[in-house]
Write a protein that holds these residues in place. Structure first.
Motif, mmCIF file in Angstrom:
data_model
loop_
_atom_site.group_PDB
_atom_site.id
_atom_site.type_symbol
_atom_site.label_atom_id
_atom_site.label_comp_id
_atom_site.label_asym_id
_atom_site.label_seq_id
_atom_site.Cartn_x
_atom_site.Cartn_y
_atom_site.Cartn_z
ATOM 1 N N GLU B 87 67.769 71.248 58.819
ATOM 2 C CA GLU B 87 67.677 70.940 57.393
ATOM 3 C C GLU B 87 66.218 70.798 56.965
ATOM 4 O O GLU B 87 65.946 70.430 55.826
ATOM 5 N N GLU B 88 65.306 71.020 57.881
ATOM 6 C CA GLU B 88 63.882 70.918 57.570
ATOM 7 C C GLU B 88 63.156 71.876 58.501
ATOM 8 O O GLU B 88 63.529 71.985 59.675
ATOM 9 N N PRO B 89 62.121 72.571 58.009
ATOM 10 C CA PRO B 89 61.387 73.479 58.893
ATOM 11 C C PRO B 89 60.724 72.717 60.041
ATOM 12 O O PRO B 89 60.450 71.523 59.927
ATOM 13 N N PRO B 90 60.461 73.406 61.144
ATOM 14 C CA PRO B 90 59.829 72.746 62.286
ATOM 15 C C PRO B 90 58.425 72.282 61.937
ATOM 16 O O PRO B 90 57.741 72.900 61.131
ATOM 17 N N HIS B 91 58.006 71.176 62.543
ATOM 18 C CA HIS B 91 56.620 70.737 62.425
ATOM 19 C C HIS B 91 55.777 71.591 63.392
ATOM 20 O O HIS B 91 56.326 72.301 64.227
ATOM 21 N N PRO B 92 54.438 71.505 63.283
ATOM 22 C CA PRO B 92 53.625 72.323 64.204
ATOM 23 C C PRO B 92 53.911 71.999 65.679
ATOM 24 O O PRO B 92 54.378 70.913 66.009
ATOM 25 N N LEU B 93 53.608 72.976 66.527
ATOM 26 C CA LEU B 93 53.846 72.887 67.963
ATOM 27 C C LEU B 93 53.194 71.629 68.551
ATOM 28 O O LEU B 93 52.031 71.329 68.265
ATOM 29 N N ASN B 94 53.936 70.907 69.366
ATOM 30 C CA ASN B 94 53.461 69.673 70.006
ATOM 31 C C ASN B 94 52.390 70.011 71.061
ATOM 32 O O ASN B 94 52.688 70.587 72.097
ATOM 33 N N MET B 95 51.146 69.642 70.779
ATOM 34 C CA MET B 95 50.052 70.047 71.672
ATOM 35 C C MET B 95 50.078 69.299 73.005
ATOM 36 O O MET B 95 49.550 69.784 73.993
ATOM 37 N N GLU B 96 50.690 68.116 73.029
ATOM 38 C CA GLU B 96 50.825 67.403 74.298
ATOM 39 C C GLU B 96 51.657 68.245 75.276
ATOM 40 O O GLU B 96 51.341 68.338 76.465
ATOM 41 N N ALA B 97 52.704 68.891 74.728
ATOM 42 C CA ALA B 97 53.550 69.745 75.565
ATOM 43 C C ALA B 97 52.784 70.998 75.986
ATOM 44 O O ALA B 97 52.896 71.460 77.129
ATOM 45 N N VAL B 98 52.010 71.552 75.056
ATOM 46 C CA VAL B 98 51.217 72.747 75.379
ATOM 47 C C VAL B 98 50.265 72.428 76.540
ATOM 48 O O VAL B 98 50.135 73.200 77.499
ATOM 49 N N GLU B 99 49.633 71.275 76.461
ATOM 50 C CA GLU B 99 48.691 70.903 77.527
ATOM 51 C C GLU B 99 49.395 70.707 78.865
ATOM 52 O O GLU B 99 48.860 71.060 79.917
ATOM 53 N N ALA B 100 50.619 70.171 78.809
ATOM 54 C CA ALA B 100 51.376 69.981 80.060
ATOM 55 C C ALA B 100 51.672 71.330 80.701
ATOM 56 O O ALA B 100 51.534 71.501 81.920
ATOM 57 N N VAL B 101 52.072 72.312 79.880
ATOM 58 C CA VAL B 101 52.379 73.637 80.430
ATOM 59 C C VAL B 101 51.092 74.288 80.950
ATOM 60 O O VAL B 101 51.087 74.910 82.017
ATOM 61 N N LEU B 102 50.018 74.111 80.189
ATOM 62 C CA LEU B 102 48.736 74.670 80.635
ATOM 63 C C LEU B 102 48.328 74.091 81.989
ATOM 64 O O LEU B 102 47.840 74.808 82.864
ATOM 65 N N THR B 103 48.547 72.791 82.147
ATOM 66 C CA THR B 103 48.206 72.144 83.413
ATOM 67 C C THR B 103 48.965 72.809 84.561
ATOM 68 O O THR B 103 48.361 73.214 85.564
ATOM 69 N N ALA B 104 50.290 72.936 84.385
ATOM 70 C CA ALA B 104 51.094 73.558 85.440
ATOM 71 C C ALA B 104 50.659 75.003 85.658
ATOM 72 O O ALA B 104 50.547 75.469 86.798
ATOM 73 N N ALA B 105 50.368 75.702 84.563
ATOM 74 C CA ALA B 105 49.999 77.118 84.661
ATOM 75 C C ALA B 105 48.701 77.285 85.446
ATOM 76 O O ALA B 105 48.580 78.169 86.295
ATOM 77 N N LEU B 106 47.740 76.427 85.160
ATOM 78 C CA LEU B 106 46.462 76.546 85.861
ATOM 79 C C LEU B 106 46.633 76.202 87.338
ATOM 80 O O LEU B 106 45.977 76.787 88.199
ATOM 81 N N MET B 107 47.541 75.266 87.628
ATOM 82 C CA MET B 107 47.814 74.955 89.038
ATOM 83 C C MET B 107 48.487 76.124 89.743
ATOM 84 O O MET B 107 48.480 76.200 90.969
ATOM 85 N N MET B 108 49.090 77.016 88.958
ATOM 86 C CA MET B 108 49.736 78.190 89.546
ATOM 87 C C MET B 108 48.882 79.443 89.345
ATOM 88 O O MET B 108 49.395 80.554 89.367
ATOM 89 N N ASN B 109 47.586 79.220 89.113
ATOM 90 C CA ASN B 109 46.614 80.322 89.045
ATOM 91 C C ASN B 109 46.935 81.341 87.959
ATOM 92 O O ASN B 109 46.764 82.543 88.140
ATOM 93 N N MET B 110 47.434 80.847 86.835
ATOM 94 C CA MET B 110 47.845 81.763 85.771
ATOM 95 C C MET B 110 46.754 81.919 84.727
ATOM 96 O O MET B 110 45.838 81.104 84.629
ATOM 97 N N GLN B 111 46.891 82.986 83.940
ATOM 98 C CA GLN B 111 45.933 83.282 82.876
ATOM 99 C C GLN B 111 46.519 82.785 81.551
ATOM 100 O O GLN B 111 47.567 83.263 81.118
ATOM 101 N N PRO B 112 45.865 81.829 80.882
ATOM 102 C CA PRO B 112 46.405 81.375 79.595
ATOM 103 C C PRO B 112 46.378 82.493 78.546
ATOM 104 O O PRO B 112 45.504 83.361 78.579
ATOM 105 N N ILE B 113 47.329 82.450 77.655
ATOM 106 C CA ILE B 113 47.386 83.406 76.542
ATOM 107 C C ILE B 113 46.339 82.982 75.507
ATOM 108 O O ILE B 113 46.147 81.799 75.267
#
Lengths: 453, 633
Positions: B87-113
């Motif tokens: 009933e309401e548009p989404p708020h902007p992407l939660n950056m705390e979650a983005v940072e958590a995924v980035l943390t895991a991604a970097l631990m898995m030697n991944m290239q951020p988008i």
């Protein structure tokens, strides 16, 4: 990039790099950066986005933006196919069904998605509509006409006139009802405008919109449209009205008189609420049931009276603590024929505005007043300020909320320039905009509790 | 039977979904929490398949739409707002979650988008109020080491969790979903399909799970991690298995899936040998209500009394096939029944391979065979339900039987708690995604990536060494603690509690593991409760011997405190005076022994006292006090 592709949002460094590589939107491209290759379809970019990224749709379906730096290599791997939105064949029309014309003014009451590029296209032709909302074929013989393709905030008085004329022509042809698909932002203004412009209607004119865009599976567009067509085809009333969700559930659609309905929430499906009124009808399980006995009856023998002119020399001035009354002077200087004051409470504007108001009235401007409370009736006899304003010649507007009062003034000055006649019209109940009695349940959030069903 | 998985060409890919314990959900300000009470808010919706030019409409969802299926959503004010209600548009992407995924991604030697674009993945089973799941790739193209092998990691995505199904009503016409879970951030990690054995699948999942826990943002407890497996065999099919909730189940699920596909292949060979042709399997449904007019079968009786009829279909030459066991508790007949349940909304099916049974007599079976023109070599499947459901069910049965002639049908299956899988829905086509235009793209700037890099968690091997050094743990215990879900909690408990590190470590690993084996829901005890428990032990309020009893009580009495647990269990520590009185009484009662052995009676008496105080006194205190009392006697 070809000229056509340049219209796809790319600019600056990104556009130069794509041009150099000969890539067009829709092409399969490969971008190599820091030894990693990204392959996918080149996607258009939002006009307001920066000039540094290229958007690619990967094979997995995900879009990613790749920053264009000097070491990036772009390569065109294959030519993309343009999305072809073929319309499904028109289903057989059932001759026994009523005829309903759907006029679209913009927005997307129905749309289709090209998942390859992520593009969303409106489905506006009758056959497209049947394809997307097949239920319509069992309700009415539907015809469609695109009158405008505009966001509703871009519609003006001229558009109301044109729209009223198109509706009148279709009614003259003998359709059993008219549906107007409209963006929701100004839909209530248009509904009020059509209410004044289309008098003595033989059949219903139903405005309909959507609060969730029609490209998403949860859109309210189809449910609202089905109910609107149902009402246009069969409802016993013949008035201009808005059909939208009654609650946050998809179970019932409520139909409210065009002069008594207002958009009251930025995003909810049940945003349209009757103001100082009860709804006319409800559509539930494809049945239209009337909720009041006070309505204009459907009667094909009635002769439509078309009065489609509106004046744009009418202004709305909202009073707030500290309002600069020079705004009123400015409108008077500009040649405004009427000013609607959006006063506080029962109908008040601060004393320091009195001389500007007095000047306007003396210069022949019709000054009327509606309340920013939205709900309730203006009564300027209770306090001194109200009585003073009446003495200055300010006209109260009863239980009309400001938007309807404003549209009415625009319509009045489309009919006459004579101040006396204008005052007479302002006080006459032309399209159910006044109700002599306000009932206790006609306030606020009726029928919209969170228990939607 | 020992299977050489490499030889048969098994390929497994993993998709690990882990809920993130961020302060708020992914697209709104609601807390990522569930509720158990009755819903405060309900609303009814329909989802309409969006037309697409290329991607066909999802067949299962379109079917449900045509059947008029509605969704009843449940919510409460504490866990959902207008955003989850669509009933309401989404708020902007939660950056705390983005940072958590980035943390895991970097631990898995991944290239951020460089620039993240949120997409809408069309899902119209009702699990998302919008009709799509919002998802975005945060990083791609990495690897992890599992033993000696390098496992490529294809992508790390961030997506919103879905609503959870809480039931069905009106014969499946209304599906209930609870939207508390909707919008909880999920990290999804996808490996390439380069896993070649069940054991390896489990090892890889374990390694990824540990990395996710190391980000400190992983939620803990049942349902917070869900593994999807893509299992394929060259002669079988690619099977998508959803929702394996326990790591320990992964190898079992893969083993069973291989077994299931191998049996289905042998069924295909058997059917081909019997010479069955696809067009011999026809959708000819025969009303056999008459046959069961006098039946003593309770299920059928009940259906007949409700006015339902019985519809049957013959499966020529299928006799004996339906009772073939594929995996424990799943026969070929079960596969038919699952399809019938899904497409026909029926409770189940009956078939002649299991007859006579359920109160159905041999005479009735004979009459049934006669009515359907089936011989002993044929099988008959029948359903007791309303006509529409029964037809849909039998249609699905015939289609599944036809697929058996080809071998293994590609399906989406759901994992059960015993490691078996059941039919969930047909495989959806290619992912149907389009951009989420309500959320602007998010640039992952060099500054953000540097910031995340600077705070990467300690790699596991390093942490083991440090725990050995700093806390004096032996290597085995240090490894266990690092591998456990409590690796992070351990250090803060030791710091705060004044309890020996080895005691804490042993409790958080061995004790909890054995409690879990005993069926204790250990995930119900929160980190804070564990902290409080050890603080109480350190302060001498609860004996360390009683810690596991307190823990068990807390798991069964959610939301209570350690103090309440100790009181309820009668574990309040004895005061020194109480203890002294108790010791004096024991000495008095054992005067003979004391007189005979003198100070040497200590060992015997210590045992007697400890049995009496049972967790209400610290043994070292008892020890000192007993020695003192004996000496001063």
């Amino acid at each position: 990039m070809s000229e056509e592709a340049e219209s796809s949002g790319y600019k600056g460094a990104a556009l130069r790099a794509l041009k150099k590589a000969g890539c067009q939107v829709g092409d399969l491209i490969r971008i190599t950066k820091c030894g990693k290759a990204y392959e996918g379809i080149l996607i258009p970019r939002s006009e307001t986005a920066d000039a540094e990224h290229v958007v690619v749709k990967l094979k997995s379906g995900y879009n990613i933006g790749i920053r264009i730096t000097p070491d990036v290599e772009i390569e065109r791997v294959g030519k993309g196919a343009k999305p072809a939105f073929a319309s499904p064949p028109l289903p057989e029309q059932k001759p026994e069904l009523p005829r309903v014309v759907i006029l679209s003014t913009g927005g997307t009451i129905a749309s289709r998605v090209d998942y390859r590029t992520g593009a969303v296209r409106s489905a506006l032709s009758a056959s497209d509509l049947y394809g997307v909302v097949p239920e319509l074929a069992d309700i009415a013989r539907v015809e469609t006409e695109i009158v405008f393709s505009l966001y509703s905030e871009n519609l003006t008085q001229q558009h109301w006139s044109q729209l009223a004329q198109r509706v009148a022509e279709h009614i003259a042809r003998g359709v059993d009802g008219v549906v107007v698909a409209h963006g929701t932002d100004t839909m209530a203004y248009t509904a009020a405008a059509l209410s004044f412009a289309l008098q003595n209607l033989p059949v219903p004119v139903i405005l309909v919109g959507a609060q969730r865009s029609s490209d998403r599976p949860s859109s309210d567009a189809a449910t609202n449209l089905i109910a609107a067509v149902q009402a246009a085809a069969r409802a016993p009333f013949a008035e201009v009205a808005i059909a939208m969700h009654e609650t946050v559930s998809d179970t019932s659609i409520v139909i409210t008189r065009g002069t008594k309905v207002r958009k009251c929430h930025t995003s909810r499906r049940d945003t349209f609420k009757p103001v100082n009124a009860t709804p006319l009808a409800r559509v539930h399980d494809s049945e239209v049931s009337m909720l009041t006995s006070e309505y204009q009856k459907r009667d094909p023998a009635k002769k439509l009276v078309l009065k489609p002119n509106f004046s744009d020399a009418v202004a709305l001035v909202k009073f707030y603590p500290g309002l600069d009354p020079a705004v009123i002077d400015w409108y008077v200087e500009r040649g405004c024929k009427a000013i609607l004051l959006e006063g506080t409470g029962l109908g008040h504007v601060s004393k320091y505005c009195f001389s500007a108001i007095d000047n306007a009235v003396k210069r022949g401007v019709l000054v009327a007043l509606a309340s920013q409370c939205i709900w309730g009736r203006v009564n300027m006899n209770v306090y001194d300020t109200g009585r003073d304003l009446l003495a200055l010649g300010v006209e109260p507007t009863e239980d009309m909320f400001p938007e309807t009062a404003l549209v009415k003034l625009m319509w009045i000055f489309g009919q006459t320039s004579d101040p006396a006649e204008a005052k007479r019209l302002l006080k006459a109940n032309i399209a159910g905009e006044f109700s002599p009695r306000t009932l206790p349940e006609e306030f606020g959030f009726q029928g919209g509790d969170s228990h939607g069903n | 039977m020992e299977i050489d998985y490499a030889k048969i060409g098994l390929k497994v890919g993993l998709e690990i979904h882990q809920q993130l314990n961020t302060r708020a959900k992914l697209f709104c300000g609601c807390p990522p929490a569930l509720f158990k009470e009755e819903p405060e808010i309900t609303f009814l919706r329909r989802l309409r398949p969006t037309q697409s030019e290329l991607g066909q409409v999802d067949p299962a969802a379109f079917f449900e739409f045509q059947k008029g299926v509605k969704i009843l959503y449940e919510a409460n004010r504490a866990t959902s707002c207008l955003v989850e209600m669509d009933e309401e548009p989404p708020h902007p992407l939660n950056m705390e979650a983005v940072e958590a995924v980035l943390t895991a991604a970097l631990m898995m030697n991944m290239q951020p988008i460089d620039e993240v674009h949120v997409m809408r993945k069309t899902v119209i089973d009702g699990s998302n109020t919008t009709g799509f799941q919002r998802t975005c790739i945060i990083a791609s193209d990495g690897w992890i080491k599992v033993g000696e092998k390098t496992i490529p990691i294809q992508a790390a995505s961030l997506e919103e969790d879905a609503a959870r199904k809480t039931g069905e009503e009106d014969g499946g016409k209304i599906i209930r979903y609870r939207i508390d879970r909707l919008g909880i951030p999920l990290i999804e990690v996808a490996t390439a399909p380069v896993i070649y054995s069940p054991a390896e699948a489990e090892e890889v999942a374990f390694a990824i799970g540990r990395i996710l826990r190391d980000t400190c943002k992983a939620m803990r407890g049942l349902g917070t991690i869900r593994q999807d497996l893509n299992v394929s065999l060259p002669n079988g099919a690619l099977m998508e298995i959803k929702g394996v909730q326990e790591l320990e189940l992964i190898s079992k699920v893969v083993k069973y899936e291989v077994q299931r596909q191998l049996v289905l292949i042998s069924i295909k060979e058997e059917l081909n040998k019997r010479g069955i042709k696809k067009d011999a399997l026809q959708q000819q449904f025969i009303d056999v209500t008459e046959v069961f007019k006098q039946t003593r079968c309770k299920v059928i009786r009940k259906a007949l009394d409700k006015g339902c009829g019985i519809l049957a279909v013959k499966l020529p030459l299928f006799s004996g096939i339906l009772k073939r066991e594929l995996i424990p508790n799943v026969r070929f007949g079960t596969e038919l029944a699952d399809r019938a349940r899904f497409w026909g909304r029926v409770g189940g099916i009956f078939h002649t391979d299991e007859m006579p049974a359920y109160g159905i007599t041999a005479a009735e079976v004979a009459a049934l065979r006669k009515a359907t023109g089936a011989g002993e070599e044929d099988a008959v499947v029948f359903v007791a339900d309303n006509e529409e459901n029964a037809r849909d069910a039998l249609k699905a049965v015939v289609e599944r039987a036809q697929e058996a002639l080809e071998g293994v049908p590609a399906e989406t299956r759901t994992a059960k708690e015993d490691g078996t899988t059941r039919y969930m829905r047909p495989r959806p086509g290619a992912a149907r995604m389009y951009p989420e235009t309500d959320i602007p793209p998010v640039r992952l700037t060099a500054e953000l990536i540097e910031k995340v890099k600077a705070h990467l968690p300690e790699p596991a091997e390093k942490k083991v060494k440090r725990l050995m050094r700093e806390y004096g743990l032996n290597e085995k215990l240090a490894k266990q603690i690092v591998d456990s879900e409590y690796g992070l909690l351990f250090e803060s408990v030791v710091r705060e509690s004044n309890v020996a590190a080895t005691t804490v470590a042993a409790f958080l690993t061995e004790t909890l593991k054995s409690l879990k084996r005993e069926g204790i829901a250990i995930e119900k005890v929160t980190d804070n409760q564990i902290r409080d428990l050890f603080k109480a032990v350190g302060a001498g309020e609860i004996a360390k011997e009683a810690a596991s009893d307190v823990f068990v009580w807390l798991s069964k009495n959610e939301g209570k405190s350690c103090q309440e647990a100790a009181a309820a269990l009668g574990l309040k520590m004895l005061s020194k005076a109480e203890l002294a009185a108790l010791i004096d009484r024991v000495i008095a009662e054992n005067r003979n022994v004391v007189d005979k052995l003198g100070a040497k009676a200590f060992g015997t008496l210590m045992g007697v006292v400890m049995r009496e105080v049972r967790g209400k006194a610290d043994p070292t205190v008892v020890n000192t006090l007993l020695k003192e009392r004996l000496a001063n006697r």
